[in-house]
Design an enzyme around this catalytic site. Structure first.
Site, PDB file in Angstrom:
ATOM      1  N   ARG A  32       0.720  -1.181   0.010  1.00 13.08           N
ATOM      2  CA  ARG A  32      -0.041   0.000   0.022  1.00 13.08           C
ATOM      3  C   ARG A  32       0.906   1.265  -0.012  1.00 13.08           C
ATOM      4  NH1 ARG A  32      -5.185   0.930   1.020  1.00 13.08           N
ATOM      5  NH2 ARG A  32      -5.941  -0.994   1.356  1.00 13.08           N
TER       6      ARG A  32
ATOM      7  N   GLU B  44      -2.606  -7.735   4.240  1.00 10.38           N
ATOM      8  CA  GLU B  44      -4.006  -7.665   4.011  1.00 10.38           C
ATOM      9  C   GLU B  44      -4.833  -9.068   3.699  1.00 10.38           C
ATOM     10  OE1 GLU B  44      -5.624  -3.938   2.700  1.00 10.38           O
ATOM     11  OE2 GLU B  44      -3.810  -2.780   3.342  1.00 10.38           O
TER      12      GLU B  44
ATOM     13  N   GLU C 198     -10.356  -0.310  -5.147  1.00  9.36           N
ATOM     14  CA  GLU C 198      -9.380   0.574  -4.389  1.00  9.36           C
ATOM     15  C   GLU C 198      -7.996   0.569  -4.932  1.00  9.36           C
ATOM     16  OE1 GLU C 198      -7.973   1.264   0.262  1.00  9.36           O
ATOM     17  OE2 GLU C 198      -9.624   0.179  -0.305  1.00  9.36           O
TER      18      GLU C 198
ATOM     19  N   ASP D 210     -11.293   7.971 -10.914  1.00  7.04           N
ATOM     20  CA  ASP D 210     -11.321   9.567 -10.589  1.00  7.04           C
ATOM     21  C   ASP D 210     -10.536  10.151 -11.132  1.00  7.04           C
ATOM     22  OD1 ASP D 210     -12.418  11.559  -9.438  1.00  7.04           O
ATOM     23  OD2 ASP D 210     -11.389  11.447  -7.522  1.00  7.04           O
TER      24      ASP D 210
ATOM     25  N   HIS E 252     -18.703  -4.947   1.780  1.00  2.00           N
ATOM     26  CA  HIS E 252     -18.328  -5.716   0.897  1.00  2.00           C
ATOM     27  C   HIS E 252     -18.391  -4.829  -0.385  1.00  2.00           C
ATOM     28  CE1 HIS E 252     -18.247  -9.187   3.377  1.00  2.00           C
ATOM     29  NE2 HIS E 252     -19.419  -9.227   3.458  1.00  2.00           N
TER      30      HIS E 252
ATOM     31  N   CYS F 133     -17.029  -5.343  -3.328  1.00  2.00           N
ATOM     32  CA  CYS F 133     -17.040  -6.160  -4.380  1.00  2.00           C
ATOM     33  C   CYS F 133     -18.292  -6.549  -4.901  1.00  2.00           C
ATOM     34  CB  CYS F 133     -16.212  -7.689  -3.947  1.00  2.00           C
ATOM     35  SG  CYS F 133     -14.453  -7.637  -3.308  1.00  2.00           S
TER      36      CYS F 133
END
Length: 872
Positions: free
Chosen positions: A526, A559, A570, A627, A838, A840
């Site tokens: 990350r 994670e 994400e 974005d 969730h 997904c």
């Protein structure tokens, strides 16, 4: 045989069997009147007579068809009863009009018969002939002779093709001879002489020869421009305007079209009539000028049959129609568009289409869609076109994917052709939709929403890929589909390609012993997401670009989240945030427009921009919204069009305004402004850089004469030349993922932006309407009512945080939040735990909090501090 029989009604003057044709015509007419009016004998026993007791009334169209059938089998004909003799009946007219006419009008039968005899040999029409017949009918107050002539001419392909011809332009020698006959004539008399000579030419036998038989019309066509026809369109419009106000005459046009269309379809399908006589196109031009085509009377039979005939036109004829109609006004284009749209909507609403009864199998809908395509390209051609400023193709070919390698390994040829699909009509016309800056009428008006609602996109996509002749796909006419429907088609294409790559990987693992790796797997940290992701993607792009077509699977190191779509969302958002960070220097940010642009002075190599293009392509390929904030010119450039001065308005509005003022300046540009063809701009560190738009530009002043050239070259430099290396690398990366996709075929630049960025309009009321509930919750639960009241009270930023928390992105999908399938599920009784999600599957897990205040506090904390993934 039916086509031949219908031709017998046309009264063809060239045929050697004129008497037989006249007799046949007369018999068919008698059968028709027998079916619609009857013989007048109340005791008639003929089952095919309207006067018989058990006869079932039929409409005009059905009666016309039945009359042909009775003629073929030589059915019984009744003799007219004395009560019917002497009445004035009309040709191909409704029984109600006929009966009222016979009761209200007392016309001298002998005079009416004389009128009819006068016009029985009229096989084609001119504007003057129509007015002549109309005038005589008006005097006698009997329009049946005109109705008969219209019925005869407008139901005959030969007659209609020869009708309303434009006057042939006179040669210089002919004009001199006309002038020499009487030099004392005034201008009006000379013009009348010229018109008389033209009329003599039109009345000569050669002007009424059949299509395709070496008529003089062939020579006329050779003299016509690609966007011209030999019919006088203005005359046709004037005639329609005069005649369509009369209901009885209007019915004649309707019934004639029912007769005409099957013959025309037969001609085009089996007789190749257009290649023998291009004047055959006149027929379609004349019929389409009828402003009543969209009325309900035409929608049932006449218009569907005509559309079927028109859809059989060869490609060259369709292109000529599109070129001709491109000169029409926006109102005329809209009228034709609405005619075909109304038929499609009528058929969709009046039928129950579903997965077993596909709209693709409805002949009328398919035919009218094909006709609508001609109008669509006329709309494009007639708009504001820019066919010159095109981006150059990539010098290096983009590596192909390994799709269908199984067939190749088995010795079979590749089934699917590579490269983007191109519409044949688009190729024939030499124009693309993206070439049109502003069409005559907006593209959105060609979208048919009722059709989109009933279209089974999985079936339609199958027809699109297989390309069979007997199955039509609406994806071949993307202008009629909305962005949501096209996005669904693109989704199917991407998924099937992913599954194909997965199968190929399995095959290689079995045949060559390679390690099984069916996904595009990215394992990233990350805190080092750019380094990890871009290095991995760079290796894949160099070693095996085909792996980019596999389904993306992202794993964040340390994670526990399993990527079913949410982790990828994400990942894309974090990558975009890093890449567009102004501190990196790959893109510049405009505070005024809030948009990013390529940094022409960036220190990053081209490979970095290629990787960014890959990320953009992967987002589309994996159905993720980004974005990103680019001006529209970026998407136009991705679709193959260069930026021009017109694109500066949103890319650089300040510069655009300055250049606009330069163009509009009324004084002396050279003396007052003292600017040259040398411009300056700042690099990354604010240092000024000079650039010559022309050789020795600093010595060439900008004047009133060359200022347009200056503006064009300045815009070209800012939007194209200054960022050429960066954009080419970016586009190459984008095409590595999307080169085999129908993306370019289906979408316009503004739709591409919607596809990548989603909708900026967040309608949470629409989201509330479509949200589903699970685990014991329903729409009327107290906690659910409190939840929506709380969410609607949030500010814009808090609502975006909620979307980000629940779905993985703060943008609405294509079609708005109403298209987002969110589920709110119960996650136990009242507790201090925060809500979870969730991403997904767009599922919000909401405990049943005891109060509205507690719900608000817990929800705000969850959406504000949410980061990372874990196992629930």
């Amino acid at each position: 045989t039916e086509c031949v029989q219908i031709y017998l009604t046309s009264g063809d003057p060239v045929s050697s069997h004129e008497d037989m044709r006249a007799a046949a015509k007369h018999l068919i007419e008698r059968y028709y009147h027998q079916l619609t009016e009857g013989c007048g004998n109340e005791c008639c026993s003929n089952s095919w007579c309207a006067s018989s007791v058990g006869f079932t009334r039929m409409d005009n169209n059905a009666a016309a068809v039945k009359a042909l059938e009775l003629y073929k089998v030589n059915a019984k004909l009744c003799d007219p009863h004395p009560s019917k003799k002497g009445t004035a009946s009309t040709y191909l007219e409704s029984s109600t009009h006929s009966n009222s006419a016979s009761s209200d009008q007392q016309v001298n039968h002998k005079e009416a018969l004389t009128l009819r005899e006068n016009f029985k040999d009229v096989s084609y029409l001119t504007e003057e002939k129509v007015y002549e017949i109309l005038g005589m009918c008006g005097e006698k107050e009997d329009y049946s002779p005109l109705i008969r002539v219209i019925g005869r001419v407008f139901s005959s392909a030969e007659g209609l093709v020869q009708s309303f011809r434009r006057s042939k332009p006179h040669t210089k020698e002919e004009l001199k001879s006309l002038q020499g006959k009487d030099e004392d004539k005034d201008e009006d008399e000379k013009e009348a002489a010229a018109c008389s000579a033209t009329a003599m030419e039109e009345d000569s036998p050669s002007s009424s020869t059949r299509p395709g038989e070496g008529s003089s019309g062939d020579n006329d066509v050779q003299k016509l421009a690609p966007d011209e026809v030999s019919v006088d369109i203005d005359a046709v419009r004037r005639v329609y305007e005069r005649l369509l106000s009369n209901e009885k005459i209007e019915a004649a046009f309707l019934n004639a079209l029912v007769y005409l269309s099957p013959n025309v379809e037969c001609d085009l399908t089996y007789h190749n009539v257009y290649s023998r006589d291009p004047n055959y196109l006149n027929l379609f031009v004349i019929v389409m000028e009828n402003s009543n085509l969209h009325s309900p009377e035409y929608l049932e039979i006449a218009l569907p049959q005509f559309c079927k005939a028109m859809s059989k036109l060869p490609l060259a004829a369709q292109a000529k129609l599109a070129r001709l109609w491109s000169h029409y006004s926006a109102e005329q284009i809209r009228r034709m568009m609405e005619t075909f749209q109304q038929l499609i909507t009528y058929k969709v609403i009046s039928n129950e289409f579903n997965s077993r009864n596909l709209v693709n199998d409805d002949d009328a809908v398919v035919a009218s869609t094909k006709c609508l395509k001609i109008v669509y390209y006329a709309n494009v051609l007639g708009g504001d076109l820019d066919v010159e400023h095109n981006e150059e193709e990539d010098e290096e070919p983009i590596p192909e994917s390994s799709e269908l390698t199984l067939q190749e390994l088995l010795g079979e040829e590749r089934r699917n052709k590579k490269g983007p699909r191109v519409d044949p009509l688009e190729t024939e016309l030499g124009v693309r939709t993206n070439d049109c800056r502003r069409p005559l009428i907006p593209f959105e008006e060609f979208i048919n929403e009722p059709l989109n609602e009933v279209l089974e996109m999985d079936k339609d996509y199958t027809f699109f890929k297989v390309e069979t002749e007997n199955k039509f796909s609406f994806m071949t006419c993307p202008f009629i589909l909305n962005a949501v429907t096209k996005n669904l088609g693109l989704y199917y294409d991407n998924r099937i390609r992913m599954y194909s790559e997965r199968r190929i990987t399995v095959l290689y693992s079995l045949v060559q012993g390679q390690q099984l790796n069916p996904y595009l797997r990215l394992k990233v940290r990350r805190d080092h997401i750019i380094d990890d992701a871009l290095v991995r993607l760079e290796m894949i792009a160099m070693e095996n670009p085909a792996d980019l077509k596999k389904q993306l699977y992202v794993e964040f190191e340390g994670e526990q989240g399993v990527d079913e779509g949410g982790v990828s969302k994400e990942f894309f958002q974090l990558v975009v945030e890093e890449i567009f960070n102004p501190d990196i220097g790959m893109f510049t940010y405009d505070e005024y427009t809030k948009l990013f642009w390529f940094n022409p002075s960036s220190f990053e190599n081209e490979g970095q921009y290629t990787l960014i293009g890959i990320v953009l392509g992967l987002a589309i390929y994996n159905n993720c919204i980004l974005d990103v904030h680019f001006p529209m010119v970026v998407y136009r450039k991705l679709m193959g069009k260069k930026g021009t001065f017109r694109d500066l308005a949103d890319a650089n509005p300040v510069l655009n305004q300055s250049l606009k003022e330069l163009l509009e300046y009324e004084g002396s540009v050279e003396e007052d402004m003292m600017i040259t063809f040398q411009i300056s701009h700042n690099d990354l560190f604010g240092n000024p850089l000079m650039y010559d738009l022309r050789e020795n530009g600093d010595k060439i002043p900008v004047t009133n004469d060359n200022r347009r050239e200056f503006v064009a070259q300045y815009s070209d430099y800012i939007l194209n030349k200054s960022v050429e290396k960066q954009f080419k690398a970016f586009r190459r990366g984008f095409h590595m993922v999307t080169n085999e996709s129908p993306l370019k075929y289906l979408f316009r630049p503004e739709e591409i932006e919607l596809l990548i960025c989603g909708s900026r309009n967040l309608d949470f009321l629409a989201l509330e309407e479509t949200t589903e509930y699970d685990g014991g919750y329903n729409r009327d639960s107290r906690i659910i009512k409190d939840f929506w009241e709380t969410l609607h009270s949030f500010g814009e930023e808090q609502k975006r945080l909620f979307l980000q928390f629940t779905t993985g992105t703060d943008r609405a999908p294509v079609g708005g939040l109403g298209k987002l399938k969110m589920i709110i599920a119960k996650n136990g009784p009242d507790t201090d735990r925060l809500p979870t999600s969730h991403t997904c599957f767009n599922v919000l897990l909401l405990p049943e909090y005891s109060s509205k205040d507690k719900l608000r506090e817990r929800l705000l904390k969850a959406i504000t501090y949410a980061k990372g993934f874990g196992m629930l």
